[in-house]
Design a protein around this motif. Sequence first.
Motif, PDB file in Angstrom:
ATOM      1  N   UNK A 133       0.844  -1.193   0.000  1.00  0.00           N
ATOM      2  CA  UNK A 133       0.000   0.000   0.000  1.00  0.00           C
ATOM      3  C   UNK A 133       0.887   1.252   0.000  1.00  0.00           C
ATOM      4  N   UNK A 134       0.270   2.404  -0.265  1.00  0.00           N
ATOM      5  CA  UNK A 134       1.080   3.635  -0.314  1.00  0.00           C
ATOM      6  C   UNK A 134       1.739   3.917   1.044  1.00  0.00           C
ATOM      7  N   UNK A 135       0.943   3.968   2.097  1.00  0.00           N
ATOM      8  CA  UNK A 135       1.546   4.138   3.433  1.00  0.00           C
ATOM      9  C   UNK A 135       0.860   3.278   4.485  1.00  0.00           C
ATOM     10  N   UNK A 136      -0.008   2.392   4.045  1.00  0.00           N
ATOM     11  CA  UNK A 136      -0.612   1.412   4.948  1.00  0.00           C
ATOM     12  C   UNK A 136      -1.607   2.007   5.923  1.00  0.00           C
ATOM     13  N   UNK A 137      -2.036   1.166   6.834  1.00  0.00           N
ATOM     14  CA  UNK A 137      -2.990   1.540   7.889  1.00  0.00           C
ATOM     15  C   UNK A 137      -2.355   1.200   9.230  1.00  0.00           C
ATOM     16  N   UNK A 138      -2.192   2.201  10.075  1.00  0.00           N
ATOM     17  CA  UNK A 138      -1.650   1.944  11.420  1.00  0.00           C
ATOM     18  C   UNK A 138      -2.373   2.870  12.370  1.00  0.00           C
ATOM     19  N   UNK A 139      -3.296   2.344  13.131  1.00  0.00           N
ATOM     20  CA  UNK A 139      -4.054   3.191  14.039  1.00  0.00           C
ATOM     21  C   UNK A 139      -5.091   2.388  14.782  1.00  0.00           C
ATOM     22  N   UNK A 140      -5.919   3.102  15.550  1.00  0.00           N
ATOM     23  CA  UNK A 140      -6.898   2.397  16.384  1.00  0.00           C
ATOM     24  C   UNK A 140      -8.306   2.944  16.185  1.00  0.00           C
ATOM     25  N   UNK A 141      -8.513   3.676  15.083  1.00  0.00           N
ATOM     26  CA  UNK A 141      -9.844   4.267  14.874  1.00  0.00           C
ATOM     27  C   UNK A 141     -10.289   4.153  13.420  1.00  0.00           C
ATOM     28  N   UNK A 142      -9.938   3.046  12.764  1.00  0.00           N
ATOM     29  CA  UNK A 142     -10.252   2.913  11.337  1.00  0.00           C
ATOM     30  C   UNK A 142     -11.651   2.317  11.137  1.00  0.00           C
ATOM     31  N   UNK A 143     -12.540   3.043  10.445  1.00  0.00           N
ATOM     32  CA  UNK A 143     -13.871   2.485  10.207  1.00  0.00           C
ATOM     33  C   UNK A 143     -13.836   1.410   9.120  1.00  0.00           C
ATOM     34  N   UNK A 144     -14.510   0.302   9.418  1.00  0.00           N
ATOM     35  CA  UNK A 144     -14.557  -0.826   8.494  1.00  0.00           C
ATOM     36  C   UNK A 144     -16.021  -1.224   8.346  1.00  0.00           C
ATOM     37  N   UNK A 145     -16.439  -1.515   7.103  1.00  0.00           N
ATOM     38  CA  UNK A 145     -17.834  -1.891   6.908  1.00  0.00           C
ATOM     39  C   UNK A 145     -17.989  -3.383   6.657  1.00  0.00           C
ATOM     40  N   UNK A 146     -18.966  -3.962   7.363  1.00  0.00           N
ATOM     41  CA  UNK A 146     -19.356  -5.345   7.120  1.00  0.00           C
ATOM     42  C   UNK A 146     -20.272  -5.309   5.897  1.00  0.00           C
ATOM     43  N   UNK A 147     -19.835  -5.915   4.807  1.00  0.00           N
ATOM     44  CA  UNK A 147     -20.557  -5.762   3.537  1.00  0.00           C
ATOM     45  C   UNK A 147     -21.893  -6.507   3.532  1.00  0.00           C
ATOM     46  N   UNK A 148     -22.053  -7.511   4.391  1.00  0.00           N
ATOM     47  CA  UNK A 148     -23.312  -8.264   4.423  1.00  0.00           C
ATOM     48  C   UNK A 148     -24.400  -7.488   5.161  1.00  0.00           C
TER      49      UNK A 148
END
Length: 383
Positions: free
Chosen positions: A290-305
């Motif tokens: 990835x360009x700079x990746x993901x490093x943190x504790x507040x990343x929103x993620x969606x459950x696609x179902x």
Amino acid sequence: MTKPAVLVLEDGSVFRGTSIGADGSSVGEVVFNTAMSGYQEILTDPSYLRQLVTLTYPHIGNVGTNPEDEESTRIQAAGLIIRDLPIQPSNFRMQERLDDYLRRHGVVGIAGIDTRRLTRRLREQGAQNGCLMAGDAIDEAAALREARGFPGLQGMDLARLASTPEAYPWTQGVWALETGHGGHCASSPPEGQRPLQVVAYDFGIKRNILRMLVSRGCHVTVVPAQTPAATVLALEPDGVFLSNGPGDPEPCDYAIAAIRTLLEADMPLFGICLGHQLLGLACGARTQKMKFGHHGANHPVQDLATGAVMISSQNHGFAVDEQSLPVHLEATHRSLFDGSLQGIRHRDRRAFGFQGHPEASPGPHDLAPLFDHFIELMRTRQD
Ligand SMILES: NC(=O)CC[C@H](N)C(=O)O
């Protein structure tokens, strides 16, 4: 007595500050983490091997360090880069100051630099390699040469380095930390059911993953990264866990081959982060840096179902490319920051993976039910 320190990026940028750790120099990929707490869990997370970590929260070290917050046996990050170290840390759990902890582990650290400027640079230009030099013998030209000499994480198999040399059982549950007893606990399985036997592949595993499994009544055996599938199958587990870990998943051919065999045996599989990426590769998908990746504790993620949005802990620089998913893999979660793939599920096997960190540590617990899903998959196979 304060000593100087310098961080030099491969693009030639120089950040001068003060040393807060050991004397010496260290190279790696410089990554920024936006979590506001959990610096000790971050430093000891084996996925940070060969990475120099900068924390965007400005005050780091306020609560000192203690042995309970370690995610592995030592500091794994190549170095720590922060804005400000408090003069007087304070917490009832503190046993050692952060700077003393870094020194005792022989790890370099720098404070007093503009971490916001550094983070902007990484965000705009993408991940960069760097060299952190601390102590009285600083040579900025040498630091630049070292930064440019670091080959980068792409193509680097670090899982076998981060792994345990030998198999071992893990018996501590989450409650042991919460109650401060440090003891052993496996919650009992439901009436009439035997405990689930889980083999956990250690590609650089975090302790809280093992605790989450034990707290759900699993008997866990941790095995080295290069353990062949046949050895794992001979243990007759109810399920196999694929851990997080450092480096690029693509060169880990031994793990990819083992996962293929386990899939053929219809073994329930759960992969987190590197384990999720390896599951994707074993099923025929591709991974990319990835360009700079993901490093943190507040990343929103969606459950696609369900459409539900959950806040997750994240730490990755590679990702499974959603465009490359074969028909037998379904996308289950996506990042709402950049749309990248966050979860996969095998359509014909009891196997799934999640890119973020449901074990948190540090971070929110929204995704913890993924561990319960793994338990369900193992129970359905038992029935
Ligand atoms: N936390 C992890 O397991 C990280 C996986 C992999 N090393 C990456 O950077 O993407």
